[in-house]
Design a protein around this motif. Structure first.
Motif, PDB file in Angstrom:
ATOM      1  N   UNK A 134       0.777  -1.312   0.116  1.00 50.15           N
ATOM      2  CA  UNK A 134       0.110   0.117  -0.190  1.00 50.15           C
ATOM      3  C   UNK A 134       0.735   1.223   0.062  1.00 50.15           C
ATOM      4  N   UNK A 135       1.677   1.266  -0.933  1.00 51.18           N
ATOM      5  CA  UNK A 135       2.648   2.437  -1.180  1.00 51.18           C
ATOM      6  C   UNK A 135       3.303   2.384  -2.345  1.00 51.18           C
ATOM      7  N   UNK A 136       3.795   3.488  -2.793  1.00 55.21           N
ATOM      8  CA  UNK A 136       4.728   3.773  -4.098  1.00 55.21           C
ATOM      9  C   UNK A 136       5.927   2.924  -3.942  1.00 55.21           C
ATOM     10  N   UNK A 137       6.210   2.201  -5.037  1.00 56.67           N
ATOM     11  CA  UNK A 137       7.621   1.613  -4.776  1.00 56.67           C
ATOM     12  C   UNK A 137       8.610   1.635  -6.218  1.00 56.67           C
ATOM     13  N   UNK A 138       9.450   2.007  -6.156  1.00 58.14           N
ATOM     14  CA  UNK A 138      10.434   1.845  -7.505  1.00 58.14           C
ATOM     15  C   UNK A 138      10.885   0.624  -7.852  1.00 58.14           C
ATOM     16  N   UNK A 139      11.179   0.496  -9.214  1.00 62.43           N
ATOM     17  CA  UNK A 139      11.692  -0.817  -9.662  1.00 62.43           C
ATOM     18  C   UNK A 139      12.709  -0.349 -10.813  1.00 62.43           C
ATOM     19  N   UNK A 140      13.835  -1.227 -10.620  1.00 61.90           N
ATOM     20  CA  UNK A 140      15.081  -1.141 -11.416  1.00 61.90           C
ATOM     21  C   UNK A 140      15.250  -2.480 -12.172  1.00 61.90           C
ATOM     22  N   UNK A 141      14.930  -2.443 -13.368  1.00 64.27           N
ATOM     23  CA  UNK A 141      15.349  -3.648 -14.044  1.00 64.27           C
ATOM     24  C   UNK A 141      16.721  -3.970 -14.175  1.00 64.27           C
ATOM     25  N   UNK A 142      17.183  -5.255 -13.862  1.00 64.15           N
ATOM     26  CA  UNK A 142      18.640  -5.525 -13.895  1.00 64.15           C
ATOM     27  C   UNK A 142      19.316  -5.248 -15.141  1.00 64.15           C
ATOM     28  N   UNK A 143      18.604  -4.987 -16.280  1.00 68.46           N
ATOM     29  CA  UNK A 143      19.190  -4.690 -17.782  1.00 68.46           C
ATOM     30  C   UNK A 143      19.606  -3.365 -17.904  1.00 68.46           C
ATOM     31  N   UNK A 144      19.119  -2.443 -17.009  1.00 71.95           N
ATOM     32  CA  UNK A 144      18.994  -1.124 -17.204  1.00 71.95           C
ATOM     33  C   UNK A 144      20.477  -0.737 -17.721  1.00 71.95           C
ATOM     34  N   UNK A 145      21.349  -1.206 -16.854  1.00 71.50           N
ATOM     35  CA  UNK A 145      22.746  -0.505 -17.268  1.00 71.50           C
ATOM     36  C   UNK A 145      23.166  -0.781 -18.860  1.00 71.50           C
ATOM     37  N   UNK A 146      22.773  -2.012 -19.096  1.00 73.12           N
ATOM     38  CA  UNK A 146      23.027  -2.332 -20.540  1.00 73.12           C
ATOM     39  C   UNK A 146      22.307  -1.647 -21.811  1.00 73.12           C
ATOM     40  N   UNK A 147      20.998  -1.647 -21.304  1.00 73.97           N
ATOM     41  CA  UNK A 147      20.173  -0.477 -22.159  1.00 73.97           C
ATOM     42  C   UNK A 147      20.613   0.921 -22.295  1.00 73.97           C
ATOM     43  N   UNK A 148      21.114   1.386 -21.060  1.00 72.30           N
ATOM     44  CA  UNK A 148      21.656   2.837 -21.207  1.00 72.30           C
ATOM     45  C   UNK A 148      22.783   2.822 -21.998  1.00 72.30           C
ATOM     46  N   UNK A 149      24.056   1.733 -21.763  1.00 72.19           N
ATOM     47  CA  UNK A 149      25.046   1.902 -22.341  1.00 72.19           C
ATOM     48  C   UNK A 149      24.956   1.689 -23.732  1.00 72.19           C
ATOM     49  N   UNK A 150      23.901   0.717 -24.357  1.00 66.57           N
ATOM     50  CA  UNK A 150      23.698   0.486 -25.607  1.00 66.57           C
ATOM     51  C   UNK A 150      23.261   1.855 -26.339  1.00 66.57           C
ATOM     52  N   UNK A 151      22.636   2.927 -25.670  1.00 64.95           N
ATOM     53  CA  UNK A 151      22.030   3.898 -26.465  1.00 64.95           C
ATOM     54  C   UNK A 151      22.916   5.060 -26.186  1.00 64.95           C
ATOM     55  N   UNK A 152      24.063   5.003 -25.517  1.00 70.07           N
ATOM     56  CA  UNK A 152      24.667   6.122 -25.055  1.00 70.07           C
ATOM     57  C   UNK A 152      25.326   6.980 -26.247  1.00 70.07           C
ATOM     58  N   UNK A 153      25.811   6.128 -27.107  1.00 65.91           N
ATOM     59  CA  UNK A 153      26.653   6.602 -28.223  1.00 65.91           C
ATOM     60  C   UNK A 153      25.579   7.174 -29.411  1.00 65.91           C
ATOM     61  N   UNK A 154      24.319   6.594 -29.446  1.00 58.42           N
ATOM     62  CA  UNK A 154      23.497   7.289 -30.318  1.00 58.42           C
ATOM     63  C   UNK A 154      23.192   8.785 -29.983  1.00 58.42           C
ATOM     64  N   UNK A 155      22.917   8.941 -28.789  1.00 57.74           N
ATOM     65  CA  UNK A 155      22.361  10.285 -28.298  1.00 57.74           C
ATOM     66  C   UNK A 155      23.452  11.302 -28.411  1.00 57.74           C
ATOM     67  N   UNK A 156      24.659  10.921 -27.933  1.00 60.57           N
ATOM     68  CA  UNK A 156      25.909  11.653 -28.021  1.00 60.57           C
ATOM     69  C   UNK A 156      26.295  11.987 -29.313  1.00 60.57           C
ATOM     70  N   UNK A 157      26.164  11.323 -30.270  1.00 56.03           N
ATOM     71  CA  UNK A 157      26.323  11.689 -31.943  1.00 56.03           C
ATOM     72  C   UNK A 157      25.139  12.544 -32.304  1.00 56.03           C
ATOM     73  N   UNK A 158      24.103  12.215 -31.689  1.00 50.17           N
ATOM     74  CA  UNK A 158      23.102  13.226 -32.101  1.00 50.17           C
ATOM     75  C   UNK A 158      23.498  14.621 -31.620  1.00 50.17           C
ATOM     76  N   UNK A 159      23.769  14.668 -30.088  1.00 48.11           N
ATOM     77  CA  UNK A 159      23.975  15.885 -29.429  1.00 48.11           C
ATOM     78  C   UNK A 159      25.285  16.715 -30.366  1.00 48.11           C
ATOM     79  N   UNK A 160      26.224  15.924 -30.663  1.00 48.41           N
ATOM     80  CA  UNK A 160      27.243  16.524 -31.450  1.00 48.41           C
ATOM     81  C   UNK A 160      27.109  16.730 -32.767  1.00 48.41           C
ATOM     82  N   UNK A 161      26.140  16.388 -33.536  1.00 45.34           N
ATOM     83  CA  UNK A 161      25.845  16.513 -35.028  1.00 45.34           C
ATOM     84  C   UNK A 161      25.866  18.042 -35.371  1.00 45.34           C
ATOM     85  N   UNK A 162      26.316  18.265 -36.606  1.00 39.67           N
ATOM     86  CA  UNK A 162      26.237  19.545 -37.149  1.00 39.67           C
ATOM     87  C   UNK A 162      27.125  20.708 -36.213  1.00 39.67           C
ATOM     88  N   UNK A 163      27.850  20.255 -35.195  1.00 38.62           N
ATOM     89  CA  UNK A 163      28.658  21.189 -34.440  1.00 38.62           C
ATOM     90  C   UNK A 163      30.084  21.029 -35.054  1.00 38.62           C
TER      91      UNK A 163
END
Length: 384
Positions: free
Chosen positions: A266-295
């Protein structure tokens, strides 16, 4: 009010009222740039080692102990439940946790804001826009209204509350604050990220809550932003301009990080999937490339990396995928070690340490990166 547009064939880029050689460093098209004019932080009043927390709740399960003691966290600031007559921690109902969130979030937010104003050389009376961020509780009216009343900020101050976006929300809010500043040059805007993670705890014997309970700490951080022509802010050197933002939502991992209702407790609870680090890591290059695009910038041109202290595995995954060194993420890992995961304000604690280190030079580029529920990665490019 429009600005004259200038074009000189292929040798220049179109900019607002200015020309720019195609091979010169990139800069935003607005004649104004919003700058990070000051930063401040605050925490709750009591800190605990990981072993202290295990002892406080009489946790002896070796699996849970291992999660706590191998987290790369030494201490966290927490407001633990009160002690009962028998010396054990009393259970806290959801209403108690909401009360705790209100008290802690406002108190830490006020102190972080005051520290930020001191750093910026500004006063409470200078604030024209206040944006408050939190994900560890729900309030109506929001944190912004409570802080305005607490500090006596001008009642006509514009305000926004960003609620429930999670650990990435600091950069989502900074995007809005930066845009407000450029629309109101010379006016002071302040963002306050205040997270009472002690008010988001669910106590049981499951591995789900063990991961969360081993990670988060209480903390607030505030950032002053003001827009003006050229670099710097409030006439002070060493204050970086905010140049660009880039986001990446990962719909396939929508359920990987969530804060939802636990019917059993009967309360809010936070959940973290064990795969989160790998999901974040796999997409890190994609968003950094987008950030630096056209600069015209390469990843190797970035001198300073301020990554959210999401946890040891998350930081390691980002390092590997972006080719960063331990030195690059020294403030990220230092904040994780000394405070744990501070949710939306973590990257500002790292930024504050970088500013105190006094190693930045004019012209240096930096990247801010946060990640959180959605799953989401948010980034910003800054320049000193």
């Amino acid at each position: 009010m429009g600005l004259p547009m200038t074009v000189d064939a292929a040798s220049t880029r179109i900019t607002g009222g200015r020309t720019q050689a195609a091979d010169s460093p990139w800069f935003p098209s607005s004649p104004y740039a919003s700058s990070m004019a000051g930063v401040g932080s605050a925490v709750s009043s009591t800190s605990f080692s990981q072993q202290d927390v295990l002892d406080a709740f009489d946790i002896s399960d070796p699996r849970i102990c291992s999660i706590f003691l191998n987290s790369a966290i030494q201490r966290r600031y927490l407001a633990l439940p009160p002690l009962g007559e028998d010396g054990t921690r009393l259970p806290e109902a959801q209403g108690d946790l909401l009360d705790k969130h209100k008290a802690l979030a406002v108190d830490m937010g006020v102190r972080a804001l005051r520290a930020c104003l001191d750093d910026a050389g500004a006063a409470v009376s200078d604030i024209r826009y206040l944006c408050c961020v939190t994900s560890t509780g729900f309030l109506t009216p929001g944190i912004s209204a409570l802080i305005i009343r607490e500090l006596g900020i001008d009642r006509h101050c514009a305000r926004t509350d960003v609620v429930g976006m999670g650990c990435n929300a600091g950069l989502n809010a900074l995007n809005a604050v930066s845009n407000w500043s450029m629309a109101n040059p010379g006016e002071l805007a302040v963002m306050v990220c205040t997270e009472a993670c002690s008010a988001a705890y669910a106590l049981d014997s499951t591995m789900r809550t063990a991961v969360v309970n081993s990670l988060f700490g209480d903390g607030a951080a505030a950032l002053a932003v003001v827009a003006g022509p050229g670099s710097g802010a409030l006439g002070e050197p060493g204050r970086p301009r905010i140049l660009k933002f880039a986001s990446c939502l990962i719909p396939d991992a929508m359920e990987a990080m969530r804060y939802d209702w636990d019917r059993e407790q009967s309360r809010f609870s936070f959940y973290l999937d064990p795969q989160v680090p790998y999901v974040v890591g796999a997409h890190a290059e994609l968003v950094i490339d987008r950030l630096l695009a056209k600069t015209g910038l390469l990843r190797s041109d970035i001198r300073h990396w301020l990554v959210h202290s999401g946890g040891k595995k998350v930081v390691d995954a980002v390092m590997v995928n972006l080719g960063l060194t331990r030195y690059d993420v020294r403030h990220t890992t230092g904040v994780l070690r000394d405070y744990g995961n501070l949710s939306s304000g973590s990257f500002l604690f790292s930024y504050e340490r970088l500013q105190q280190e006094n190693v930045t030079a004019p012209g240096d580029y930096g990247v801010l990166m946060t990640m959180g529920p959605g799953s989401t990665i948010e980034t910003a490019l800054i320049q000193w």
